[in-house]
Design an enzyme around this catalytic site. Structure first.
Site, mmCIF file in Angstrom:
data_model
loop_
_atom_site.group_PDB
_atom_site.id
_atom_site.type_symbol
_atom_site.label_atom_id
_atom_site.label_comp_id
_atom_site.label_asym_id
_atom_site.label_seq_id
_atom_site.Cartn_x
_atom_site.Cartn_y
_atom_site.Cartn_z
ATOM 1 N N TYR A 1 44.897 40.965 46.176
ATOM 2 C CA TYR A 1 45.621 40.982 44.899
ATOM 3 C C TYR A 1 44.766 40.311 43.808
ATOM 4 O O TYR A 1 44.505 40.895 42.752
ATOM 5 C CB TYR A 1 46.979 40.272 45.043
ATOM 6 C CG TYR A 1 47.615 39.968 43.714
ATOM 7 C CD1 TYR A 1 48.106 40.994 42.908
ATOM 8 C CD2 TYR A 1 47.695 38.656 43.229
ATOM 9 C CE1 TYR A 1 48.660 40.726 41.661
ATOM 10 C CE2 TYR A 1 48.247 38.372 42.000
ATOM 11 C CZ TYR A 1 48.729 39.409 41.215
ATOM 12 O OH TYR A 1 49.266 39.128 39.982
ATOM 13 N N LYS B 1 42.766 41.935 40.408
ATOM 14 C CA LYS B 1 42.931 41.475 39.019
ATOM 15 C C LYS B 1 41.567 41.082 38.428
ATOM 16 O O LYS B 1 41.286 41.342 37.261
ATOM 17 C CB LYS B 1 43.895 40.283 38.974
ATOM 18 C CG LYS B 1 45.346 40.667 39.287
ATOM 19 C CD LYS B 1 45.972 41.397 38.117
ATOM 20 C CE LYS B 1 47.362 41.900 38.404
ATOM 21 N NZ LYS B 1 47.995 42.563 37.269
ATOM 22 N N SER C 1 45.593 37.052 36.389
ATOM 23 C CA SER C 1 46.287 36.090 37.250
ATOM 24 C C SER C 1 45.397 34.912 37.613
ATOM 25 O O SER C 1 44.170 35.063 37.764
ATOM 26 C CB SER C 1 46.689 36.811 38.540
ATOM 27 O OG SER C 1 47.149 35.886 39.499
#
Ligand code: UDP
Length: 321
Positions: free
Chosen positions: A139, A143, A115
């Site tokens: 988050y 990643k 991402s």
């Protein structure tokens, strides 16, 4: 070639599974349906209902598999701030379990859904794969941790890996069995929210005081079908012992107001909106440098913002009936 699609009942994974099948690949899907939808599971795929955290389910999903496209993850930025432990467990530990199971079975090919959140607030745009990675939420950190995991796995165990760092994925795919579209609960993404806006429930534009030309945030949107094409090309480009990181976007930016205008054209009416406070954690401008995707993969996006908006509109009108 049989491909395991983790998260194959989600927005992007379901479209990937359908497109892989249509292109002659065999597909296994692993999804625990925690955020995915059973009706999105591609007919023709082998479906394993289980989590990345259940080693037995992962083992069974890997039966007869040659390569993995790993979409399965928790992906809500706000939730990751409130409950980071879920993100470390599912995204990082889940991938660790997947890689262990792949190692045991000698499966050495993986394409990973990374991402743009790994970069955080960029110092300059466009963002290249060499730009600083300083995620601003768990988050993005989860990643980035997996990207590091894949680099070490490639070196130590001779796997071929590609991490594709998505910018803003949008649009929908009309598969042979119907539209595969975005259906999050709650929906946080701009394009579906713009299309849902009514005068009673207007779109909330998160800030109109940003340092951009029209004062709203700028993002780089890429159509889900273009994005999946890049995954399938990546599958064929994996090299044992190498981990590549590649940005996927369209390489140019659209402001929130430009998205609202594009949607107004598609639906043939004004989009009601109100301006609210900025959303915590939003950077002003995110634009990908996609030179590496063009040069390394020979990929370029072919569907513009108007197509992303009209496909979302058509798919959501159909699925709302
Ligand atoms: N946005 C907005 N209203 C919404 C949803 C999003 O103004 O209801 C803005 C958000 O601030 C960001 C852009 O639209 O600048 C894209 O947000 P989205 O959540 O779609 O993707 P993100 O950039 O967070 O990955």
């Amino acid at each position: 070639m049989r491909v395991l699609v983790t998260g194959g009942a989600g927005y992007i994974g379901s479209a990937a599974a359908a497109i892989l099948l249509e292109r002659g690949y065999e597909v296994t899907i692993l999804d625990d349906l925690s955020t995915g939808h059973s009706e999105l599971v591609a007919p023709g795929a082998k479906f394993v209902d289980g989590s990345l955290l259940q080693k037995a389910a992962v083992d069974s999903a890997l039966e007869g598999v040659d390569a993995v496209i790993h979409f399965g993850a928790k992906s809500l930025v706000g939730e990751s701030v409130q409950k980071p432990e879920i993100y470390w467990n599912t995204n990082v530990n889940g991938t660790r379990i997947l890689l262990e199971a792949m190692r045991e079975k000698g499966i050495k090919k993986i394409v990973f859904s990374s991402s743009a959140a790994t970069y955080g607030e960029p110092k300059s745009v466009p963002i290249t794969e060499g730009s600083e990675t300083k995620p601003t939420n768990p988050y993005g950190a989860s990643k980035l941790a997996v990207d590091y995991m894949l680099t070490s796995e490639a070196i130590a165990h001779e796997i071929g890996a590609i991490s594709l760092r998505y910018f803003n994925v949008a649009g929908a795919y009309k598969s042979q069995s119907g539209w595969l579209t975005e259906n999050h609960n709650p929906e946080t993404h701009l394009i579906p929210n713009v299309l849902k806006a009514t005068s009673d429930n207007p779109l909330k534009i998160f800030g109109a005081d940003w340092p951009t030309a029209d004062k709203t945030c700028i993002r780089d949107y890429v159509h889900v079908v273009d994005l999946i094409d890049a995954h399938i090309i990546s599958l064929e480009k994996l090299i044992a012992g190498k981990h590549e990181i590649i940005n996927l976007g369209c390489g140019s930016g659209y402001s929130v107001k430009q998205v609202v205008d594009a949607a107004a054209k598609t639906v043939g009416r004004e989009i009601p909106f109100v301006v609210t406070d900025r959303r915590p954690g939003d950077p002003a401008v995110l634009i990908a440098d996609i030179s590496k995707a063009k040069n390394y993969l020979g990929w370029a996006p072919t569907r513009d913002l108007a197509v992303m908006v009209s496909d979302t509109w058509e798919s959501q009108n159909v699925s709302n009936k």
